[in-house]
Design an enzyme around this catalytic site. Structure first.
Site, PDB file in Angstrom:
ATOM      1  N   CYS A 119      46.180  47.024  -9.823  1.00  0.00           N
ATOM      2  CA  CYS A 119      47.477  46.470  -9.974  1.00  0.00           C
ATOM      3  C   CYS A 119      48.252  46.798  -8.689  1.00  0.00           C
ATOM      4  O   CYS A 119      47.686  47.561  -7.725  1.00  0.00           O
ATOM      5  CB  CYS A 119      48.323  47.101 -10.977  1.00  0.00           C
ATOM      6  N   CYS A 121      51.841  46.954  -8.474  1.00  0.00           N
ATOM      7  CA  CYS A 121      53.212  47.470  -8.579  1.00  0.00           C
ATOM      8  C   CYS A 121      53.501  48.745  -7.941  1.00  0.00           C
ATOM      9  O   CYS A 121      54.661  48.839  -7.358  1.00  0.00           O
ATOM     10  CB  CYS A 121      53.633  47.298 -10.342  1.00  0.00           C
ATOM     11  N   CYS A 129      53.991  43.332  -9.972  1.00  0.00           N
ATOM     12  CA  CYS A 129      52.515  43.489 -10.273  1.00  0.00           C
ATOM     13  C   CYS A 129      51.861  42.579  -9.197  1.00  0.00           C
ATOM     14  O   CYS A 129      50.704  42.488  -9.280  1.00  0.00           O
ATOM     15  CB  CYS A 129      52.119  43.719 -11.381  1.00  0.00           C
ATOM     16  N   LYS A 194      48.323  43.020 -22.628  1.00  0.00           N
ATOM     17  CA  LYS A 194      49.334  43.942 -22.294  1.00  0.00           C
ATOM     18  C   LYS A 194      50.779  43.331 -22.501  1.00  0.00           C
ATOM     19  O   LYS A 194      50.972  42.244 -21.943  1.00  0.00           O
ATOM     20  CB  LYS A 194      48.896  44.116 -20.837  1.00  0.00           C
ATOM     21  N   ARG A 204      56.848  54.662 -15.239  1.00  0.00           N
ATOM     22  CA  ARG A 204      57.538  53.742 -13.950  1.00  0.00           C
ATOM     23  C   ARG A 204      58.084  54.807 -13.337  1.00  0.00           C
ATOM     24  O   ARG A 204      58.268  54.968 -11.956  1.00  0.00           O
ATOM     25  CB  ARG A 204      58.312  52.594 -14.308  1.00  0.00           C
ATOM     26  N   ARG A 216      59.230  42.334 -16.111  1.00  0.00           N
ATOM     27  CA  ARG A 216      57.726  41.643 -15.874  1.00  0.00           C
ATOM     28  C   ARG A 216      57.649  40.560 -17.125  1.00  0.00           C
ATOM     29  O   ARG A 216      56.237  40.174 -17.613  1.00  0.00           O
ATOM     30  CB  ARG A 216      56.717  42.779 -16.308  1.00  0.00           C
ATOM     31  N   GLU A 232      44.617  35.510 -24.908  1.00  0.00           N
ATOM     32  CA  GLU A 232      44.327  36.305 -23.687  1.00  0.00           C
ATOM     33  C   GLU A 232      43.022  36.871 -23.685  1.00  0.00           C
ATOM     34  O   GLU A 232      42.264  36.667 -22.540  1.00  0.00           O
ATOM     35  CB  GLU A 232      45.510  37.380 -23.759  1.00  0.00           C
ATOM     36  N   LYS A 247      47.532  47.044 -25.099  1.00  0.00           N
ATOM     37  CA  LYS A 247      48.519  48.109 -24.568  1.00  0.00           C
ATOM     38  C   LYS A 247      50.009  47.619 -24.902  1.00  0.00           C
ATOM     39  O   LYS A 247      50.212  46.447 -24.816  1.00  0.00           O
ATOM     40  CB  LYS A 247      48.248  48.216 -23.004  1.00  0.00           C
ATOM     41  N   SER A 273      52.859  55.817 -21.903  1.00  0.00           N
ATOM     42  CA  SER A 273      53.870  57.071 -21.509  1.00  0.00           C
ATOM     43  C   SER A 273      54.934  57.196 -22.624  1.00  0.00           C
ATOM     44  O   SER A 273      55.344  58.414 -22.949  1.00  0.00           O
ATOM     45  CB  SER A 273      54.537  56.878 -20.180  1.00  0.00           C
TER      46      SER A 273
HETATM   47  C1  PBG Z   1      50.679  49.053 -13.875  1.00  0.00           C
HETATM   48  C2  PBG Z   1      50.837  49.848 -15.018  1.00  0.00           C
HETATM   49  C3  PBG Z   1      51.899  50.190 -15.914  1.00  0.00           C
HETATM   50  C4  PBG Z   1      51.168  51.169 -16.708  1.00  0.00           C
HETATM   51  C5  PBG Z   1      49.877  51.022 -16.620  1.00  0.00           C
HETATM   52  N1  PBG Z   1      49.395  50.471 -15.537  1.00  0.00           N
HETATM   53  C6  PBG Z   1      53.239  49.843 -15.922  1.00  0.00           C
HETATM   54  C7  PBG Z   1      53.621  48.665 -16.096  1.00  0.00           C
HETATM   55  O1  PBG Z   1      53.050  47.698 -16.391  1.00  0.00           O
HETATM   56  O2  PBG Z   1      54.913  48.480 -15.842  1.00  0.00           O
HETATM   57  C8  PBG Z   1      51.939  51.849 -18.175  1.00  0.00           C
HETATM   58  C9  PBG Z   1      51.219  52.951 -18.562  1.00  0.00           C
HETATM   59  C10 PBG Z   1      51.827  53.984 -19.608  1.00  0.00           C
HETATM   60  O3  PBG Z   1      53.104  53.622 -19.763  1.00  0.00           O
HETATM   61  O4  PBG Z   1      51.456  54.974 -19.768  1.00  0.00           O
HETATM   62  N2  PBG Z   1      50.769  47.756 -13.984  1.00  0.00           N
END
Ligand code: PBG
Length: 325
Positions: A119, A121, A129, A194, A204, A216, A232, A247, A273
């Site tokens: 990615c 970002c 991203c 996602k 983040r 996003r 998807e 996710k 997270s």
């Molecule tokens: C990168 C990415 C993100 C997460 C994993 N890869 C953040 C996002 O998309 O904003 C989130 C993982 C987490 O919250 O544990 N794009």
């Protein structure tokens, strides 16, 4: 019918309960996320994710060995680069933070399965991203950068790449780039489904990748949609994904179950997270039993149909399973 049938007969003691248990947690199916930062000999705890650290490259081998001892054989890497720019060029730099981390891990702990998040970002100064053209995240211009990034990970020795950007067409682009460079044996775990989720908040902060303007929602999915998840996932299967990911996990168990029914590829779920932080915070306050809620939560993800769970709890859960033996 009662009284002939009494479900409690098989709940009488722990042996009966174990005998008929339908779902098992296995540390070999956990993936532990690692955050890698520049510098030397440092571990920085992430404030909103107690027990999770940003590590400098020299700390990775020790962490990986600890995982292996607990039966956790896979890690996924996230990088905090020294510098960011508009195009996220640090994502595919030969000596970038992730490329260096992969080489270190594969040299020192070769048996560890090293997966990389693909990615931009974390590498763009605007925090999106993909690259911005006229203030819009440009899909097709981003594809080329993503493919370069995935290729650079494979060249550094990654075992699998996991694109999380949500650009259309990225799986095909990455597959082609890998195949053209003799990496046809490197699998792709696609963040196929996602959602644009508030549960990514602590991540983040951890990876310093919040968008500087906007959100996003023009590339990540609307949390209200379920049929769209199938579209998807179908696209990614057709483009060559080897593993499909959903996710976040817990607020999307219905989506995991739907994908499990519809597809025969392995399904991964990212227990993200914010999901981790909520359990940790409530446990710290003494409002819930953190260990039991952790296990129940991971079981629910498995029960919904995920084979693989990416989780910040990987080591904690593996320790409990090991001590129980
Ligand atoms: C990168 C990415 C993100 C997460 C994993 N890869 C953040 C996002 O998309 O904003 C989130 C993982 C987490 O919250 O544990 N794009």
């Amino acid at each position: 019918m009662f009284p002939e049938y009494r479900p409690r007969r098989l709940r009488k003691n722990s042996s009966f309960r174990a005998l008929i248990r339908e779902t098992q947690l296995s540390p070999a199916q956990f993936i532990y996320p690692l955050f890698v930062m520049p510098g030397k000999n440092k571990r920085e705890e992430i404030p909103s994710m107690p027990g999770v650290f940003r590590l400098t490259v020299d700390q990775l081998a020790g962490e990986a060995r600890e995982c292996l001892q607990l039966g956790v054989n896979s890690v996924i890497l996230f990088g905090l680069p020294e510098k960011k720019d508009g195009m996220g060029s640090g994502a595919h730099a030969k000596n970038g933070i992730i490329q260096t981390a992969i080489r270190e891990l594969k040299a020192k702990v070769p048996e560890m399965l090293v997966i990389t998040d693909v990615c931009l970002c974390e590498y763009t100064d605007h925090g999106h991203c993909g690259c911005l053209i006229d203030n819009v995240v440009d899909n097709d211009a981003t594809l080329e950068i993503l493919a370069k990034t995935a290729l650079s990970h494979a060249q550094a020795g990654a075992d699998m790449v996991a694109p999380s950007d949500m650009m259309d067409g990225r799986i095909a682009e990455i597959r082609a780039a890998l195949d053209e460079n003799n990496f046809e044996s490197i699998p792709i775990m696609s963040y196929a489904v996602k959602y644009a989720s508030a549960f990514y908040g602590p991540f983040r902060e951890a990876a310093d990748c919040a968008p500087q303007s906007g959100d996003r929602k023009s590339y990540q999915m609307d949390p209200a949609n379920s049929r769209e998840a199938l579209r998807e996932a179908t696209l990614d299967v057709d483009e060559g994904a080897d593993i499909l990911m959903v996710k976040p996990a817990v607020a999307y168990l219905d989506i995991i179950a739907r994908l499990r029914d519809e597809f025969d590829l392995p399904i991964a779920a990212y227990h993200v997270s914010g999901e981790y932080a909520m359990i940790k915070a409530a446990a710290e306050k003494g409002w819930i039993d953190g260990d039991r809620v952790m296990e129940e939560t991971l079981l629910s993800i498995k029960r919904a149909g995920a084979d693989i769970i990416i989780t910040y709890f990987a080591k904690d859960m593996a320790k409990i399973l090991k001590d129980r033996k």
